[in-house]
Scaffold this active site. Structure first.
Site, PDB file in Angstrom:
ATOM      1  N   ASP A   1       8.178 -10.676   7.227  1.00 32.04           N
ATOM      2  CA  ASP A   1       8.399  -9.784   8.315  1.00 32.04           C
ATOM      3  C   ASP A   1      10.098  -9.390   8.201  1.00 32.04           C
ATOM      4  O   ASP A   1      10.736 -10.235   8.344  1.00 32.04           O
ATOM      5  CB  ASP A   1       8.197 -10.394   9.505  1.00 32.04           C
ATOM      6  CG  ASP A   1       8.238  -9.546  10.802  1.00 32.04           C
ATOM      7  OD1 ASP A   1       9.052  -8.401  10.559  1.00 32.04           O
ATOM      8  OD2 ASP A   1       7.694  -9.733  11.634  1.00 32.04           O
TER       9      ASP A   1
ATOM     10  N   LYS B   1      14.204   6.303  12.402  1.00 30.88           N
ATOM     11  CA  LYS B   1      14.209   6.855  10.900  1.00 30.88           C
ATOM     12  C   LYS B   1      15.404   7.445  10.686  1.00 30.88           C
ATOM     13  O   LYS B   1      16.076   7.359   9.374  1.00 30.88           O
ATOM     14  CB  LYS B   1      13.139   7.958  10.548  1.00 30.88           C
ATOM     15  CG  LYS B   1      11.742   7.472  10.854  1.00 30.88           C
ATOM     16  CD  LYS B   1      11.203   6.371   9.773  1.00 30.88           C
ATOM     17  CE  LYS B   1      11.462   6.838   8.370  1.00 30.88           C
ATOM     18  NZ  LYS B   1      10.980   5.899   7.460  1.00 30.88           N
TER      19      LYS B   1
ATOM     20  N   ARG C   1       0.832  -1.374   0.120  1.00 30.60           N
ATOM     21  CA  ARG C   1       0.050   0.032   0.031  1.00 30.60           C
ATOM     22  C   ARG C   1       1.041   1.272   0.000  1.00 30.60           C
ATOM     23  O   ARG C   1       2.007   1.171   0.160  1.00 30.60           O
ATOM     24  CB  ARG C   1      -0.897   0.061   1.201  1.00 30.60           C
ATOM     25  CG  ARG C   1      -0.165   0.128   2.531  1.00 30.60           C
ATOM     26  CD  ARG C   1      -1.139   0.043   3.581  1.00 30.60           C
ATOM     27  NE  ARG C   1      -1.792  -1.036   3.834  1.00 30.60           N
ATOM     28  CZ  ARG C   1      -1.436  -2.231   4.447  1.00 30.60           C
ATOM     29  NH1 ARG C   1      -0.206  -2.003   4.854  1.00 30.60           N
ATOM     30  NH2 ARG C   1      -1.899  -3.286   4.554  1.00 30.60           N
TER      31      ARG C   1
ATOM     32  N   TYR D   1      10.968   7.187  17.595  1.00 30.56           N
ATOM     33  CA  TYR D   1      10.563   7.238  16.046  1.00 30.56           C
ATOM     34  C   TYR D   1      11.726   7.924  15.323  1.00 30.56           C
ATOM     35  O   TYR D   1      12.231   7.427  14.297  1.00 30.56           O
ATOM     36  CB  TYR D   1       9.299   7.919  15.857  1.00 30.56           C
ATOM     37  CG  TYR D   1       9.145   8.030  14.264  1.00 30.56           C
ATOM     38  CD1 TYR D   1       8.918   6.981  13.519  1.00 30.56           C
ATOM     39  CD2 TYR D   1       8.968   9.257  13.789  1.00 30.56           C
ATOM     40  CE1 TYR D   1       8.642   6.862  12.216  1.00 30.56           C
ATOM     41  CE2 TYR D   1       8.775   9.486  12.410  1.00 30.56           C
ATOM     42  CZ  TYR D   1       8.580   8.461  11.594  1.00 30.56           C
ATOM     43  OH  TYR D   1       8.221   8.513  10.509  1.00 30.56           O
TER      44      TYR D   1
END
Length: 293
Positions: free
Chosen positions: A70, A168, A16, A164
């Site tokens: 995964d 990243k 997606r 986070y």
């Protein structure tokens, strides 16, 4: 090179959103796409599975190999890459798109979520790249592309979501390291990041719902920008931290209106875009709330 015809792309998280947009743009050239993602069954909040993505890729003109994978699991990663090579004869491009997000401060971040973000974003990116590299060394114009931000080491990016941001930026540090390691082998390693928020499930579910979606661009801008990067000569373009509209502007694109979800709504800046990064002429973007200072 202006086409990805016949090239094989191994894309993580391609069921997606941005990953699928990159896959569909390559598919229109006639590329082969390995869709390495976890979603095999429909999810109530997340549109698309590896199988619906494969159908879209084939309809767009490409070949598709849906793979349940995964990227935290070493055996699954090795198997997915081996199956891709067996199906298509090799790998030309590795796109590290899979990512986990939690915009929480230290006290609101449980360690299970911390481990998830580190395992997918930083470790997963390193591991997928590591196992693709032997195959990329055999390719004619090999590329590794991370969907990760410029390394703009400012406290404001860490303050509200330390875990986070670390995850990243970890992806971007893989870019920095591998671009140096693989330069002699002619394998390009670059990062791509959006200037604005992109209308994906993460934005709709986590960043502000419909209002933020309407202030976003569509995933197609990232698909087109990735295509522009992946068709560049790998020995000449590496170690770059690219912003989507700047890549496209340098490739001759001047009209960005077609990428807007709602042209009547002010575009919203994404996280991690450096303050001194100037957008193309005619593009204005509002600062993301909480990302000042």
């Amino acid at each position: 090179m202006s086409s990805l015809a016949g090239k094989t792309l191994f894309i993580t998280g391609a069921s997606r959103g941005i990953g699928l947009a990159i896959a569909l743009r390559a598919a229109r050239d006639g590329a082969n796409i390995a869709i390495a993602a976890k979603t095999a069954e429909p999810h109530p909040k997340l549109q698309g599975t590896i199988y619906t993505a494969a159908d879209e890729i084939r309809a767009a003109g490409g070949q598709a190999l849906p793979l349940i994978c995964d990227i935290r699991d070493e055996a699954q990663v090795i198997d997915a890459i081996d199956r891709t090579v067996a199906e298509f004869g090799g790998i030309d491009i590795c796109v590290n798109n899979a990512s986990a997000i939690s915009l929480t401060n230290s006290q609101a971040t449980d360690m299970k979520r911390y481990d998830l973000m580190m395992g997918i974003n930083s470790r997963g990116t390193f591991m997928v790249s590591k196992y693709c590299i032997p195959h990329l060394k055999k390719a004619q114009n090999p590329h590794i592309l991370m969907l990760s931000p410029p390394l703009d080491m400012k406290a404001k990016w860490f303050a509200a979501s330390t875990a986070y941001t670390m995850a990243k930026f970890g992806m971007s540090m893989v870019v920095l390291g591998l671009s140096g390691e693989l330069k002699g082998a002619g394998i390009a390693v670059n990062a791509l990041w959006p200037r604005t928020t992109i209308a994906t499930a993460a934005v709709g579910n986590l960043l502000g719902g419909d209002a933020m979606m309407r202030a976003s661009r569509t995933p197609e801008i990232m698909g087109d920008a990735a295509h522009a990067i992946l068709t560049k000569p790998s020995r000449d373009f590496t170690g770059q931290f690219c912003i989507d509209d700047k890549v496209l502007f340098e490739s001759g694109v001047t009209d960005f209106e077609r990428y807007r979800v709602d042209p009547s709504v002010q575009l919203m800046s994404d996280f991690f875009v450096p303050d001194d990064d100037v957008p193309p002429p005619g593009v204005t973007v509002a600062s993301l709330p909480g990302a000042k200072g």
